[in-house]
Design a protein around this motif. Structure first.
Motif, mmCIF file in Angstrom:
data_model
loop_
_atom_site.group_PDB
_atom_site.id
_atom_site.type_symbol
_atom_site.label_atom_id
_atom_site.label_comp_id
_atom_site.label_asym_id
_atom_site.label_seq_id
_atom_site.Cartn_x
_atom_site.Cartn_y
_atom_site.Cartn_z
ATOM 1 N N LYS A 76 0.783 -1.179 -0.152
ATOM 2 C CA LYS A 76 -0.065 -0.079 -0.160
ATOM 3 C C LYS A 76 0.986 1.191 0.153
ATOM 4 N N ASN A 77 1.650 1.123 -0.310
ATOM 5 C CA ASN A 77 3.285 1.889 -0.357
ATOM 6 C C ASN A 77 2.662 2.978 0.913
ATOM 7 N N THR A 78 2.278 2.122 2.495
ATOM 8 C CA THR A 78 2.236 3.282 3.624
ATOM 9 C C THR A 78 3.540 2.840 5.003
ATOM 10 N N VAL A 79 3.377 3.977 5.698
ATOM 11 C CA VAL A 79 4.047 4.021 6.819
ATOM 12 C C VAL A 79 3.302 4.251 7.705
ATOM 13 N N TYR A 80 2.861 3.425 9.219
ATOM 14 C CA TYR A 80 2.082 3.624 10.615
ATOM 15 C C TYR A 80 2.929 4.550 11.378
ATOM 16 N N LEU A 81 2.295 4.797 12.175
ATOM 17 C CA LEU A 81 2.851 5.086 13.626
ATOM 18 C C LEU A 81 2.357 5.067 14.710
ATOM 19 N N GLN A 82 1.973 3.689 15.622
ATOM 20 C CA GLN A 82 0.763 3.883 16.752
ATOM 21 C C GLN A 82 1.283 4.696 17.759
ATOM 22 N N MET A 83 0.341 5.504 17.944
ATOM 23 C CA MET A 83 1.241 5.917 19.393
ATOM 24 C C MET A 83 0.228 5.300 20.138
ATOM 25 N N ASN A 84 0.821 4.286 21.545
ATOM 26 C CA ASN A 84 -0.423 4.485 22.825
ATOM 27 C C ASN A 84 0.311 5.421 23.611
ATOM 28 N N SER A 85 0.132 5.797 24.428
ATOM 29 C CA SER A 85 -0.086 5.592 25.881
ATOM 30 C C SER A 85 0.172 7.565 25.509
ATOM 31 N N LEU A 86 0.527 8.520 25.130
ATOM 32 C CA LEU A 86 0.394 9.493 25.140
ATOM 33 C C LEU A 86 0.499 10.090 25.965
ATOM 34 N N LYS A 87 1.457 11.203 25.627
ATOM 35 C CA LYS A 87 1.829 12.651 26.773
ATOM 36 C C LYS A 87 2.310 13.927 26.393
ATOM 37 N N VAL A 88 1.760 14.496 27.123
ATOM 38 C CA VAL A 88 1.978 15.706 26.829
ATOM 39 C C VAL A 88 3.052 16.150 26.051
ATOM 40 N N GLU A 89 3.994 15.754 26.646
ATOM 41 C CA GLU A 89 5.573 16.373 25.595
ATOM 42 C C GLU A 89 5.133 15.695 24.666
ATOM 43 N N ASP A 90 4.423 13.670 24.110
ATOM 44 C CA ASP A 90 4.525 14.468 22.635
ATOM 45 C C ASP A 90 3.828 14.955 21.498
ATOM 46 N N THR A 91 3.386 15.964 22.407
ATOM 47 C CA THR A 91 2.422 17.300 20.960
ATOM 48 C C THR A 91 3.352 17.927 20.417
ATOM 49 N N GLY A 92 4.006 18.065 19.051
ATOM 50 C CA GLY A 92 4.537 18.528 17.846
ATOM 51 C C GLY A 92 3.317 17.787 16.617
ATOM 52 N N VAL A 93 3.940 18.325 15.846
ATOM 53 C CA VAL A 93 4.182 18.628 14.249
ATOM 54 C C VAL A 93 4.576 17.723 14.159
ATOM 55 N N TYR A 94 4.132 16.394 13.615
ATOM 56 C CA TYR A 94 4.410 15.097 12.759
ATOM 57 C C TYR A 94 4.905 14.894 11.636
ATOM 58 N N TYR A 95 6.542 13.868 11.187
ATOM 59 C CA TYR A 95 6.428 14.529 10.038
ATOM 60 C C TYR A 95 6.618 12.979 9.181
ATOM 61 N N CYS A 96 6.418 12.258 8.272
ATOM 62 C CA CYS A 96 7.154 11.210 8.210
ATOM 63 C C CYS A 96 8.674 11.625 6.418
ATOM 64 N N ALA A 97 9.305 10.665 7.073
ATOM 65 C CA ALA A 97 10.285 10.551 5.512
ATOM 66 C C ALA A 97 10.911 9.623 4.378
ATOM 67 N N ARG A 98 11.068 9.975 3.567
ATOM 68 C CA ARG A 98 11.729 8.759 3.109
ATOM 69 C C ARG A 98 13.663 8.991 3.138
ATOM 70 N N SER A 99 14.716 7.707 4.276
ATOM 71 C CA SER A 99 15.579 7.842 3.446
ATOM 72 C C SER A 99 16.139 7.078 2.293
ATOM 73 N N LEU A 100 16.939 7.905 2.624
ATOM 74 C CA LEU A 100 18.213 6.663 0.758
ATOM 75 C C LEU A 100 18.652 6.254 1.197
#
Length: 124
Positions: A76-100
């Motif tokens: 599916k050409n898709t990468v996932y990030l499952q985030m559990n037990s989230l904390k206030v300090e997890d707040t932010g802008v999340y980016y996916c990126a392709r490695s070389l």
């Protein structure tokens, strides 16, 4: 033209879960490692998780180890990030990126293509 589009950000309370996905187009997805990074307000962008091209190996930042899970579906050409037990300090802008690289890497300079980012806000 390589494109990465993230989905799934939002506002949750501390302790809750949230899943992000990133759809990639314009390249042979299964040839490259993928990663997730995040940037909190007034902070530098930081590594969160990475996964090898096959999905057989992963690496996590110490701050998310045991709570976050990175995975990918090469059909599916898709990468996932499952985030559990989230904390206030997890707040932010999340980016996916392709490695070389084909192997998982924590080095930002190894990543050449980035998504537009999705906001994750965790309230107390």
């Amino acid at each position: 033209q390589v494109q990465l589009v993230e989905f799934g950000g939002g506002l949750v309370q501390a302790g809750e879960s949230l899943g992000l996905s990133c759809v990639v187009s314009g390249l042979t997805f299964s040839s490259f490692a993928m990663g997730w990074f995040r940037q909190a307000p007034e902070k530098e962008r930081e590594f969160v998780a990475t996964i090898s091209r096959s999905g057989s190996t992963t690496v996590y930042a110490d701050s998310v180890k045991g709570r976050f899970t990175i995975s990918r579906d090469n059909t599916k050409n898709t990468v996932y990030l499952q985030m559990n037990s989230l904390k206030v300090e997890d707040t932010g802008v999340y980016y996916c990126a392709r490695s070389l690289t084909w192997y998982d890497t924590v080095i930002q300079m190894d990543y050449s293509d980035w998504g537009q980012g999705t906001q994750v806000t965790v309230s107390s």
